[in-house]
Design a protein around this motif. Sequence first.
Motif, mmCIF file in Angstrom:
data_model
loop_
_atom_site.group_PDB
_atom_site.id
_atom_site.type_symbol
_atom_site.label_atom_id
_atom_site.label_comp_id
_atom_site.label_asym_id
_atom_site.label_seq_id
_atom_site.Cartn_x
_atom_site.Cartn_y
_atom_site.Cartn_z
ATOM 1 N N UNK A 234 39.222 31.225 40.636
ATOM 2 C CA UNK A 234 39.239 31.059 42.087
ATOM 3 C C UNK A 234 40.457 30.267 42.521
ATOM 4 N N UNK A 235 40.717 29.168 41.833
ATOM 5 C CA UNK A 235 41.825 28.304 42.226
ATOM 6 C C UNK A 235 43.165 28.947 41.895
ATOM 7 N N UNK A 236 43.271 29.555 40.704
ATOM 8 C CA UNK A 236 44.588 30.013 40.251
ATOM 9 C C UNK A 236 44.935 31.403 40.725
ATOM 10 N N UNK A 237 43.946 32.255 40.899
ATOM 11 C CA UNK A 237 44.240 33.635 41.241
ATOM 12 C C UNK A 237 43.839 33.991 42.664
ATOM 13 N N UNK A 238 43.243 33.077 43.361
ATOM 14 C CA UNK A 238 43.032 33.277 44.780
ATOM 15 C C UNK A 238 41.799 34.067 45.142
ATOM 16 N N UNK A 239 41.618 34.231 46.458
ATOM 17 C CA UNK A 239 40.410 34.833 46.989
ATOM 18 C C UNK A 239 40.657 36.215 47.577
ATOM 19 N N UNK A 240 41.826 36.783 47.411
ATOM 20 C CA UNK A 240 42.106 38.070 48.032
ATOM 21 C C UNK A 240 41.906 39.222 47.071
ATOM 22 N N UNK A 241 41.054 40.162 47.454
ATOM 23 C CA UNK A 241 40.823 41.325 46.591
ATOM 24 C C UNK A 241 42.092 42.170 46.528
ATOM 25 N N UNK A 242 42.450 42.567 45.319
ATOM 26 C CA UNK A 242 43.735 43.241 45.140
ATOM 27 C C UNK A 242 43.665 44.091 43.894
ATOM 28 N N UNK A 243 43.769 45.406 44.041
ATOM 29 C CA UNK A 243 43.697 46.278 42.872
ATOM 30 C C UNK A 243 45.108 46.448 42.329
ATOM 31 N N UNK A 244 45.381 45.753 41.224
ATOM 32 C CA UNK A 244 46.743 45.800 40.706
ATOM 33 C C UNK A 244 46.722 45.443 39.247
ATOM 34 N N UNK A 245 47.714 45.927 38.462
ATOM 35 C CA UNK A 245 47.802 45.438 37.088
ATOM 36 C C UNK A 245 49.001 44.524 36.920
ATOM 37 N N UNK A 246 49.612 44.121 38.023
ATOM 38 C CA UNK A 246 50.740 43.212 37.930
ATOM 39 C C UNK A 246 50.204 41.794 37.877
#
Lengths: 306, 298
Positions: A234-246
């Motif tokens: 939650x803290x490091x990768x955030x709260x925004x849904x994002x379909x990505x492999x980057x």
Amino acid sequence: MSTLPPRPLAGGTVRGVRERIIKWLLAGCAIVSIATTIGIIASLAFETVDFFREASIVEFFTGTNWAPTYKPPGFGVLPLVGATLLITLIGALVATPVGLGIAIYLSEFAKRRVRKIVKPVLEVLAGIPTIVFGYFALRFLTPEVLQPLIPGTQIFNALSAGLVVGAMIVPQIASVSEDAMRAVPRSLREGAFAVGSTRRRVATRIVFPAALSGIAAAVILGLSRAIGETMIVTVASGLGANLSIDPREGMATITAYIVQVSLGDTPTGSIAFRTIFALGTTLFAMTLGLNILSHRIAKRFRERYE
Amino acid sequence: MSATQQSVRVHLPLARGRKAERSLRALLFHVALLLCLAIGILTLATLLIDVMTDGVPRLTKEFVTSLDSRFPAKAGILSSLIGTLWLMFLVAVISFPLGVGAAVYLEEFSQRNRFSSLIEVNISNLAGVPSIVYGLLGLAVFVRFMQLGRSVLAGALTLSLLILPVIIVAGREALRAVPPSIREGAYAVGATTWQTVRHQTLPAALPGILTGVILGLSRAIGETAPLITIGALTYLNFVPNTPMDRFSAMPLQIYNWVSRPQPEFAKVAAAGIVLLLLVLLAMNAIAIYLRNRFEQRW
């Protein structure tokens, strides 16, 4: 379990009645654990069934648009699952070699003095609350290490989360694998040494394969723990849904989304509220499946030497 | 029992191979293993140093006695510190009897039948459930169904369920460590099972049980996700006074500070982390002290 024969409960005497009451009270304490499991399954199932009355199951498992609060709402869970799996994969890629390396060293090579330092370090690492790891990822790893080294890294990114999740599960993989290796009987090692084998060959050709079932179980348990991890991602990768492999982008995992809803003002009983239970069921199913798999692998492929 | 069936620590001087293997492959292997060790130790060291250099300067008396604020210079940890203390107390009171009761039942009273295997499988499965799922359970059962609202009590009940498997396992280990001769002696003079447990087995196992409870509590105190899920407040400017009050806890407060955009709040968060780690260090030190002081050697 008591190894002694059961004590007669003194029949209908006062003492006997008291014994029986106490036994039932204590059994009640043990039954709390069953009640907990039933409670988890029931509370998840209840709201999830309600959820799937409004959202379609097919869209949930195959859709790529996660936007439950928009109009029209999108209930495709793949961005969240994708983020969870990407971060878990990064974590496993880091933690498995490091954890196994530590385990092999501790089990086959380390002198007493080294063990005395490394074991407490692992225990301390295992006891650090995950929010501390999250702080480390966001406020140190990303700005001081990742952003200078890898151009294009966002402030919230899956790589940072994955690396720190890996760091978090290293102690678990190391100690469970080490237990598995120490359980390999001495006679196997002695036989190898007797024909002139070196420690390295004994470790890699004899002990490691013999303990493989326990090691595989350890890694799978680590995966399960990484999937269920909440605060770091939650803290490091955030709260925004994002379909990505980057991995340089931020992306919300299943757990991060549950946190987002719980922090917000979503009214209870609304469809957005019920999403967290549907997600909880998904998470529970994934971790339960991995835990059962781990247990089965440990049991079925365990070599028996006696 | 032959020697090979005892503990597996290989310490035979001859069994190490007389000559160290002197090939490049062996050297690389050794270096790789040491690298793994170094990564582990380095990660911990970097984390601690980073947290302490940012946090210790900010850890003042005002920090511990002030409430939270929108201004980083005035923010303090008091309300969540009190919240954590409340939780520690309630979780101990709830989980100790439940956990020890279950451990005593499983070790002393139950027979090896389907019911007890079911409970054992159950407990080991519960130990692997993610903590956020316990939060969802707490939300559904304690906050809504039992109408406890988003109170300290609901939080404490949720955390107690979370650490119950830890306490049960530790309790069983402690009870198992008591030799059967103690129980047999009591039975021989006519004691019932409960009398034996109450007067002989349980007191003998108590240091180990207490150690397990303290370790379970330190786990509970560091948990953030279940508390967020049941709706504990992340911004709190009052101190909870009763178990039914809304509350916050230290890890939750730290999360809130970490999430704020102003960079000064990072230092405030670091101070909170240092305090949290100190509390955990103190608890573990107490656990180790208890274990060493009261450990029985049979």
